[in-house]
Each structure stands twice: as C-alpha cells, then as structure tokens.
Scaffold this active site. Sequence first.
Site: not given
Ligand code: AQP
Length: 332
Positions: A198, A195, A111
Amino acid sequence: MKRILSGIQPSGTLTLGNYFGALKNWVKIQHEYECMYFIADLHSITVTQAPNNLRENTKKAVMQYIACGLDPEINTIFVQSHVHEHAELAWVLNNSAYMGELSRMTQFKDKSKSQKEDAIKVGLFDYPVLMAADILLYDPDLVPVGQDQRQHLEIARVIARRFNNQYGKEIFKIPDGYIAETGAKIMSLQDPLKKMSKSDANPNGFISLLDDRDTIIKKFKKAVTDSENIVRYSDEQPGIKNLINIYSCVTEKTPKEIEKEFESVGYGNFKMAVGEVVADCLLKIQTKYDELNKPENEGMLRNIYEKGANRAEEIASKKLREVYDTVGFVVR
Ligand code: AQP
C-alpha cells in the site's frame, strides 16, 4: 476457544494484497476462534507518515475491517497505540533480542537497502521486537501470517523461549503460525517480483480496496507482463502468474481452469477479465464502507475500537504486570 491475533499497518488504504493475504481469511475463521485484530499504527511510523494521513488511515482501516466482513460484535478490533502495553513490553523484550538476528530480517534489509546507514531508523530495525510484543501480550494459540511475515513470527518464538529460559518460568506461550488454506502472495502490478504494497510510490503497482471500477480496470490494463501473449501459469511469466493468482483468489478457480478458460485469448482480454471480477468483488466491500463512512456513524465506530481497546487492555495489562514482576521491577 483458541485465540488468534493479527494486525495490519494503517500506512495507506488497504490493498488487494491485504485482503487476499489476510482479511478474507480472518473473516472465514472469525466464528471458530476468539479473534483479536488490531490496526498497527505504532508499526506504521517506522516509515514516515504525515500525521493527518495516519489519523485518517487508522479510522478508515477500522471501517475497512468491518466492510470486509469482520463482525465487531464477535471480534476484538482495536488500535495498537490505545493499548500502551505493546510499547512497554517491546522495551523489555529489546533486552531478549540480539542485533545480529534483527539485522538478518528480510523486511529490514528490503526496506533499508535504499537508505544511507546514518538515516535508517532504529524503529525499522526494532520492528520485529514490537511485533513479538504484540503477539506475546495475548498468549494467542495461533498467529495468521502471510509468507512475508513468517520470519517475524519465528523471531517472536525465539524471543519468547529465550525470555522464558532466562527467568525459568513459562511466562509466554509459544504461538504457532496459522497458514491459511487459500490466499496467495499478491505481487505488484508494476513489478511482479515485488509484493503488492500500500505504500508503493507508484499507485499503479497496487489495487486499493477503495479504487473505483475505472481505476481498477486501468491499473490492470497497465499491468506489466511479458510478450508471450499466452495465458500460462509459470514462474517464467511472473506478471501473468500474478494475474492468474488474483483471478483465482476472486473466482476460486484453479490456475489450470483459468489457463483453459483464457486459452485462445490474448493478454488484453485476460487483463480486462481480471479487472472486471476484481471490481465486482470490491464493489460489495465499497458499498458497505460507504454506509459506514457517514458522520452519523462516527460515534458507533469509536465505540467499537474503544470496546476493543478495553478488552485488549484487560488481557495485556495482566501479562505486562507478570513480566514486570518477573524481571524484578517493583510492581505497583
Ligand atoms: N501483497 C500481499 N500479498 C499477500 N498478503 C499480504 N499482506 C500484505 N501485503 C500482502 C498481508 O497483510 C497483513 C498485514 O500487512 P501490513 O500492512 O501490516 O504490512 P505489510 O505486509 O508490510 O503490508 P504492505 O501493504 O506492504 O504495507 P507497507 O506498504 O506499509 O509496508 C500481513 O498478514 C501480510 O502478510
């Protein structure tokens, strides 16, 4: 009953990745464990959020949790910032964590790599310490983590052991990771080596839980693949592999069965089929979400997260008092 704790950041509308990587499994285990599920708003501001969006996304996340099948009667659902002990324990734990280990965290490296050093937020760097506080406040037995979060759970365990050793007391329980039997890492539809997130600047990279059928199908049609045109589950074809994983998560068919089912069709038809099953799967969630998302339900939703915060605070305040006393603060 064993306790489980996990959370998702309200940094946008939740995605198919959040659903298959986290929420679907949370729903499966909700009757077997005492579950505490929070909305990680404190974490979300490590990346700039527009205040009104953050407020809306937080409330929407509560509804999405319930629409995905989490029963608020049996789970503790709460908003992280409502329980001030998270931030307070993180401050204490900052003194049991080292710069070197935090700078080796993959998520921090990913990030921050596109930013100039002077502009990298301390909050982004410190994220794993806040996550350690989230976990350690509640003495959970298990923490469900996707592959991407394993390193953060490990550092929470390291910090807990270090704190316990420094003060010579077992203040924190060392939690284990809960690795779900099913649930793949869902990759971006535009860059299958990244990955699905969102907060991806390109909305075609992710499927939001609230995307309508047309949008879902369009996004799958545009999904980046290769030119082989053979539906095969292989690391050399990461785009198609990701679509097979998604199809498999929805239909519970194995990749082998899916290869067979689509053996003589090209990518166009396969993408369409994936879009259709995903749209059907999300329709059930969206119907429930629409029912919840009505002005007359606002009070009921507020009660859910207030009740959740009260229950969470009951546990967290005891633990924080114990920590404050242990480090030598004069406890009121
Ligand atoms: N692409 C993914 N595949 C499988 N699991 C995922 N998780 C997130 N993206 C995937 C699982 O969702 C939980 C919490 O996610 P989060 O929103 O707290 O953080 P993150 O993993 O950083 O998700 P994002 O969507 O990528 O958020 P942003 O864009 O804000 O950084 C976790 O259990 C994670 O494993």
